[in-house]
Design a protein around this motif. Structure first.
Motif, PDB file in Angstrom:
ATOM      1  N   PRO A  96      -1.475  -5.279  -1.751  1.00  0.00           N
ATOM      2  CA  PRO A  96      -1.696  -4.610  -0.461  1.00  0.00           C
ATOM      3  C   PRO A  96      -3.142  -4.660   0.015  1.00  0.00           C
ATOM      4  O   PRO A  96      -3.461  -4.128   1.074  1.00  0.00           O
ATOM      5  CB  PRO A  96      -1.283  -3.168  -0.766  1.00  0.00           C
ATOM      6  CG  PRO A  96      -1.692  -2.970  -2.199  1.00  0.00           C
ATOM      7  CD  PRO A  96      -1.427  -4.294  -2.879  1.00  0.00           C
ATOM      8  N   ASP A  97      -4.034  -5.304  -0.757  1.00  0.00           N
ATOM      9  CA  ASP A  97      -5.460  -5.245  -0.422  1.00  0.00           C
ATOM     10  C   ASP A  97      -5.764  -5.858   0.939  1.00  0.00           C
ATOM     11  O   ASP A  97      -6.543  -5.298   1.715  1.00  0.00           O
ATOM     12  CB  ASP A  97      -6.282  -5.957  -1.500  1.00  0.00           C
ATOM     13  CG  ASP A  97      -6.199  -5.266  -2.849  1.00  0.00           C
ATOM     14  OD1 ASP A  97      -6.026  -4.040  -2.871  1.00  0.00           O
ATOM     15  OD2 ASP A  97      -6.282  -5.955  -3.879  1.00  0.00           O
ATOM     16  N   GLU A  98      -5.156  -7.000   1.237  1.00  0.00           N
ATOM     17  CA  GLU A  98      -5.463  -7.675   2.499  1.00  0.00           C
ATOM     18  C   GLU A  98      -5.109  -6.785   3.679  1.00  0.00           C
ATOM     19  O   GLU A  98      -5.889  -6.647   4.639  1.00  0.00           O
ATOM     20  CB  GLU A  98      -4.713  -9.012   2.558  1.00  0.00           C
ATOM     21  CG  GLU A  98      -5.067  -9.877   3.757  1.00  0.00           C
ATOM     22  CD  GLU A  98      -4.153  -9.619   4.936  1.00  0.00           C
ATOM     23  OE1 GLU A  98      -4.586  -9.864   6.089  1.00  0.00           O
ATOM     24  OE2 GLU A  98      -3.011  -9.164   4.721  1.00  0.00           O
ATOM     25  N   GLY A  99      -3.928  -6.144   3.640  1.00  0.00           N
ATOM     26  CA  GLY A  99      -3.544  -5.241   4.716  1.00  0.00           C
ATOM     27  C   GLY A  99      -4.411  -4.004   4.779  1.00  0.00           C
ATOM     28  O   GLY A  99      -4.746  -3.510   5.865  1.00  0.00           O
ATOM     29  N   ALA A 125     -12.670  -4.096  -6.352  1.00  0.00           N
ATOM     30  CA  ALA A 125     -11.773  -2.940  -6.392  1.00  0.00           C
ATOM     31  C   ALA A 125     -10.428  -3.312  -5.794  1.00  0.00           C
ATOM     32  O   ALA A 125     -10.364  -3.821  -4.666  1.00  0.00           O
ATOM     33  CB  ALA A 125     -12.373  -1.759  -5.632  1.00  0.00           C
ATOM     34  N   ARG A 126      -9.362  -3.063  -6.547  1.00  0.00           N
ATOM     35  CA  ARG A 126      -8.018  -3.183  -5.993  1.00  0.00           C
ATOM     36  C   ARG A 126      -7.636  -1.866  -5.328  1.00  0.00           C
ATOM     37  O   ARG A 126      -8.196  -0.816  -5.634  1.00  0.00           O
ATOM     38  CB  ARG A 126      -6.995  -3.532  -7.082  1.00  0.00           C
ATOM     39  CG  ARG A 126      -7.122  -4.937  -7.613  1.00  0.00           C
ATOM     40  CD  ARG A 126      -5.867  -5.384  -8.357  1.00  0.00           C
ATOM     41  NE  ARG A 126      -5.598  -4.619  -9.571  1.00  0.00           N
ATOM     42  CZ  ARG A 126      -4.682  -3.671  -9.665  1.00  0.00           C
ATOM     43  NH1 ARG A 126      -3.953  -3.307  -8.605  1.00  0.00           N
ATOM     44  NH2 ARG A 126      -4.489  -3.050 -10.824  1.00  0.00           N
ATOM     45  N   SER A 127      -6.652  -1.924  -4.447  1.00  0.00           N
ATOM     46  CA  SER A 127      -6.260  -0.730  -3.702  1.00  0.00           C
ATOM     47  C   SER A 127      -4.744  -0.574  -3.709  1.00  0.00           C
ATOM     48  O   SER A 127      -4.001  -1.472  -4.110  1.00  0.00           O
ATOM     49  CB  SER A 127      -6.761  -0.819  -2.257  1.00  0.00           C
ATOM     50  OG  SER A 127      -6.181  -1.925  -1.589  1.00  0.00           O
ATOM     51  N   ALA A 128      -4.290   0.593  -3.233  1.00  0.00           N
ATOM     52  CA  ALA A 128      -2.858   0.888  -3.135  1.00  0.00           C
ATOM     53  C   ALA A 128      -2.616   1.664  -1.845  1.00  0.00           C
ATOM     54  O   ALA A 128      -3.505   2.403  -1.381  1.00  0.00           O
ATOM     55  CB  ALA A 128      -2.389   1.693  -4.346  1.00  0.00           C
ATOM     56  N   PHE A 129      -1.428   1.511  -1.285  1.00  0.00           N
ATOM     57  CA  PHE A 129      -1.058   2.172  -0.031  1.00  0.00           C
ATOM     58  C   PHE A 129       0.116   3.096  -0.308  1.00  0.00           C
ATOM     59  O   PHE A 129       1.192   2.642  -0.677  1.00  0.00           O
ATOM     60  CB  PHE A 129      -0.687   1.122   1.018  1.00  0.00           C
ATOM     61  CG  PHE A 129      -0.486   1.673   2.404  1.00  0.00           C
ATOM     62  CD1 PHE A 129      -1.563   2.072   3.159  1.00  0.00           C
ATOM     63  CD2 PHE A 129       0.787   1.781   2.952  1.00  0.00           C
ATOM     64  CE1 PHE A 129      -1.383   2.567   4.446  1.00  0.00           C
ATOM     65  CE2 PHE A 129       0.979   2.273   4.223  1.00  0.00           C
ATOM     66  CZ  PHE A 129      -0.115   2.673   4.981  1.00  0.00           C
ATOM     67  N   PHE A 130      -0.102   4.400  -0.133  1.00  0.00           N
ATOM     68  CA  PHE A 130       0.880   5.415  -0.495  1.00  0.00           C
ATOM     69  C   PHE A 130       1.690   5.835   0.734  1.00  0.00           C
ATOM     70  O   PHE A 130       1.306   6.759   1.453  1.00  0.00           O
ATOM     71  CB  PHE A 130       0.192   6.678  -1.030  1.00  0.00           C
ATOM     72  CG  PHE A 130      -0.577   6.533  -2.307  1.00  0.00           C
ATOM     73  CD1 PHE A 130      -1.575   5.582  -2.453  1.00  0.00           C
ATOM     74  CD2 PHE A 130      -0.347   7.396  -3.363  1.00  0.00           C
ATOM     75  CE1 PHE A 130      -2.305   5.479  -3.625  1.00  0.00           C
ATOM     76  CE2 PHE A 130      -1.082   7.309  -4.539  1.00  0.00           C
ATOM     77  CZ  PHE A 130      -2.063   6.338  -4.668  1.00  0.00           C
ATOM     78  N   GLY A 172      -4.345   0.733 -12.192  1.00  0.00           N
ATOM     79  CA  GLY A 172      -5.531  -0.110 -12.218  1.00  0.00           C
ATOM     80  C   GLY A 172      -6.273  -0.159 -10.892  1.00  0.00           C
ATOM     81  O   GLY A 172      -7.377  -0.710 -10.824  1.00  0.00           O
ATOM     82  N   ALA A 173      -5.684   0.407  -9.831  1.00  0.00           N
ATOM     83  CA  ALA A 173      -6.357   0.417  -8.531  1.00  0.00           C
ATOM     84  C   ALA A 173      -7.492   1.436  -8.534  1.00  0.00           C
ATOM     85  O   ALA A 173      -7.444   2.452  -9.228  1.00  0.00           O
ATOM     86  CB  ALA A 173      -5.371   0.746  -7.420  1.00  0.00           C
ATOM     87  N   LYS A 174      -8.518   1.184  -7.728  1.00  0.00           N
ATOM     88  CA  LYS A 174      -9.661   2.080  -7.618  1.00  0.00           C
ATOM     89  C   LYS A 174      -9.695   2.829  -6.291  1.00  0.00           C
ATOM     90  O   LYS A 174     -10.441   3.802  -6.149  1.00  0.00           O
ATOM     91  CB  LYS A 174     -10.967   1.294  -7.789  1.00  0.00           C
ATOM     92  CG  LYS A 174     -11.132   0.673  -9.171  1.00  0.00           C
ATOM     93  CD  LYS A 174     -12.457  -0.075  -9.280  1.00  0.00           C
ATOM     94  CE  LYS A 174     -12.624  -0.713 -10.663  1.00  0.00           C
ATOM     95  NZ  LYS A 174     -13.905  -1.473 -10.751  1.00  0.00           N
ATOM     96  N   ILE A 175      -8.902   2.370  -5.323  1.00  0.00           N
ATOM     97  CA  ILE A 175      -8.910   2.964  -3.986  1.00  0.00           C
ATOM     98  C   ILE A 175      -7.469   3.159  -3.526  1.00  0.00           C
ATOM     99  O   ILE A 175      -6.624   2.280  -3.710  1.00  0.00           O
ATOM    100  CB  ILE A 175      -9.652   2.058  -2.982  1.00  0.00           C
ATOM    101  CG1 ILE A 175     -11.136   1.957  -3.366  1.00  0.00           C
ATOM    102  CG2 ILE A 175      -9.504   2.575  -1.546  1.00  0.00           C
ATOM    103  CD1 ILE A 175     -11.871   0.858  -2.633  1.00  0.00           C
ATOM    104  N   GLY A 176      -7.196   4.315  -2.939  1.00  0.00           N
ATOM    105  CA  GLY A 176      -5.874   4.580  -2.406  1.00  0.00           C
ATOM    106  C   GLY A 176      -5.945   5.020  -0.954  1.00  0.00           C
ATOM    107  O   GLY A 176      -6.897   5.670  -0.536  1.00  0.00           O
ATOM    108  N   MET A 211       2.428  -8.963  -8.920  1.00  0.00           N
ATOM    109  CA  MET A 211       1.436  -7.955  -8.564  1.00  0.00           C
ATOM    110  C   MET A 211       0.933  -7.190  -9.791  1.00  0.00           C
ATOM    111  O   MET A 211       1.728  -6.538 -10.476  1.00  0.00           O
ATOM    112  CB  MET A 211       2.035  -6.942  -7.584  1.00  0.00           C
ATOM    113  CG  MET A 211       2.641  -7.556  -6.349  1.00  0.00           C
ATOM    114  SD  MET A 211       1.368  -8.199  -5.256  1.00  0.00           S
ATOM    115  CE  MET A 211       2.360  -8.519  -3.793  1.00  0.00           C
ATOM    116  N   PRO A 212      -0.362  -7.226 -10.086  1.00  0.00           N
ATOM    117  CA  PRO A 212      -0.868  -6.385 -11.176  1.00  0.00           C
ATOM    118  C   PRO A 212      -0.688  -4.916 -10.817  1.00  0.00           C
ATOM    119  O   PRO A 212      -0.820  -4.523  -9.660  1.00  0.00           O
ATOM    120  CB  PRO A 212      -2.353  -6.758 -11.255  1.00  0.00           C
ATOM    121  CG  PRO A 212      -2.682  -7.346  -9.934  1.00  0.00           C
ATOM    122  CD  PRO A 212      -1.432  -7.991  -9.431  1.00  0.00           C
ATOM    123  N   GLY A 213      -0.353  -4.105 -11.799  1.00  0.00           N
ATOM    124  CA  GLY A 213      -0.171  -2.686 -11.546  1.00  0.00           C
ATOM    125  C   GLY A 213       1.238  -2.277 -11.198  1.00  0.00           C
ATOM    126  O   GLY A 213       1.550  -1.090 -11.162  1.00  0.00           O
TER     127      GLY A 213
END
Length: 392
Positions: A96-99, A125-130, A172-176, A211-213
């Protein structure tokens, strides 16, 4: 004749990305550094990104001054990054990082960009979208209006409680980016990860594993978020989600088109080399026609992506167009991946090549970012509304 809307700069970036993926990333496809489900470990991602940085192809769609390539230019780059399932991870063009980068660039304040966007663009930093919530909780899935996760203002903080599901890359993501419902409406917040208020209920095994994570189910218990980490304004969360989702759907189409181009190359090579009943497989109409149909579907998918990208470049949110592209491209890519497996027979269902993985990933893609049926339903509502408008 080259399309003048695609700059030479974008073509050069795309050529560098393709060379990097084919020459550097493809050998990593057999790298054993995977989790129990076969997803790449962050150790592997970091190593590939260091090589991408050295090659000048890390986050290639975002330029040094922070500006983005146009959507049409992004397409020629992201398609090439998708030539390996590991390519988007290596080049930092993955979901989801690109988005998330796209959303932050368009909505985030200067401070939020410096704190959260910069490390994402840098690939550190990898990210996640909740957004999605568990079905057994009655939460939001394809219908975001069903969101049950809440946020309540408490002084200079917001307190979030609820559950989330299929949160890609969380572990493993650092940003949400967290979506929750307030009295004002839906809100979005940026958070540092991990946070003790967010616990993993489960990370299910899924049909895809690029996808990692993984795709975690989470519980958020009294998650306190500083008020200045709200993205935009309270109550505008659904609007911001559309800013993200339309180009994100299209980016999925771009990356997975690249994967299917590669799968088609592998199937073609197999069919031209493999002999049966006195001639090469490709000379049997049953096989040759499948590859011909692949060529047609690949071309149509590329044209659909380019058309939708041009709509987004015009300044439109492109929700209708991105729905059409998501349906048309995901279904076409499913046909392509299926034919590649069929052409290769027994070899096609093994992990000797990436063909079987591409088949699994595309099957999941038909559901992610909205199942085909939801997009068709939405399009049907648009058609009905347009018809009513013509009736006066």
């Amino acid at each position: 004749m080259q399309d003048p809307a695609i700059s030479q700069r974008a073509r050069d970036i795309a050529a560098k990305v393709e060379a990097f993926v084919r020459e550097v990333v493809v050998p990593y496809e057999k790298d054993p550094r995977r989790d129990h489900h076969g997803a790449p470990l962050d150790e592997l991602v970091v190593e590939m990104r260091e090589k991408a940085r050295a090659a000048g192809v890390l986050t290639p769609h975002i330029l040094d001054d922070g500006s983005h390539l146009t959507q049409r230019e992004t397409a020629v780059v992201l398609i090439r990054s998708g030539l390996s399932p590991l390519g988007p991870l290596a080049c930092n063009t993955n979901a989801p990082d690109e988005g998330n980068m796209y959303l932050l660039n368009h909505v985030g304040s200067t401070d939020l960009k410096a704190r959260f966007l910069a490390p994402m663009v840098a690939g550190t930093a990898r990210s996640a979208f909740f957004m999605t919530e568990p079905a057994d909780w009655g939460g939001a899935g394809s219908d975001p209006s069903m969101m049950k996760t809440t946020c309540v203002r408490d002084g200079n903080h917001w307190v979030v409680n609820g559950r989330k599901a299929f949160i890609t890359g969380y572990h493993g993501a650092k940003i949400g980016i967290v979506m929750a419902k307030a009295d004002e409406g839906a809100c979005m917040f940026l958070v540092d990860l991990p946070d003790p208020a967010i616990t993993i209920d489960t990370i299910p095994n899924t049909i895809d594993n690029s996808m990692p994570g993984g795709h975690a189910t989470l519980t958020l218990t009294d998650l306190r978020i500083p008020a200045d980490q709200m993205l935009g304004e309270a109550g505008e969360g659904f609007k911001y989600a559309q800013v993200r989702l339309s180009p994100a759907r299209l980016s999925h189409c771009m990356r997975w088109l690249g994967a299917c181009i590669r799968a088609h190359e592998i199937a073609t090579d197999y069919a031209c080399r493999r002999q049966a009943f006195g001639k090469a497989l490709i000379d049997h109409e049953g096989v040759g026609f499948m590859l011909a149909e692949n060529r047609i579907d690949l071309q149509q998918a590329e044209l659909m992506i380019d058309w939708c990208a041009s709509v987004l470049d015009s300044g439109s949110l492109g929700t209708v167009e991105s729905s059409m592209a998501k349906v048309a491209v995901s279904e076409a890519l499913m046909r392509i991946a299926d034919r590649c497996v069929q052409v290769m027979g027994g070899t096609g269902v093994t992990d000797d090549t990436i063909v079987e993985q591409v088949f699994r990933e595309i099957r999941a893609f038909r559901i992610y970012d909205g199942p085909t049926e939801v997009h068709k339903w939405s399009l049907a509502k648009t058609i009905k509304r347009e018809w009513k408008d013509t009736q006066g």
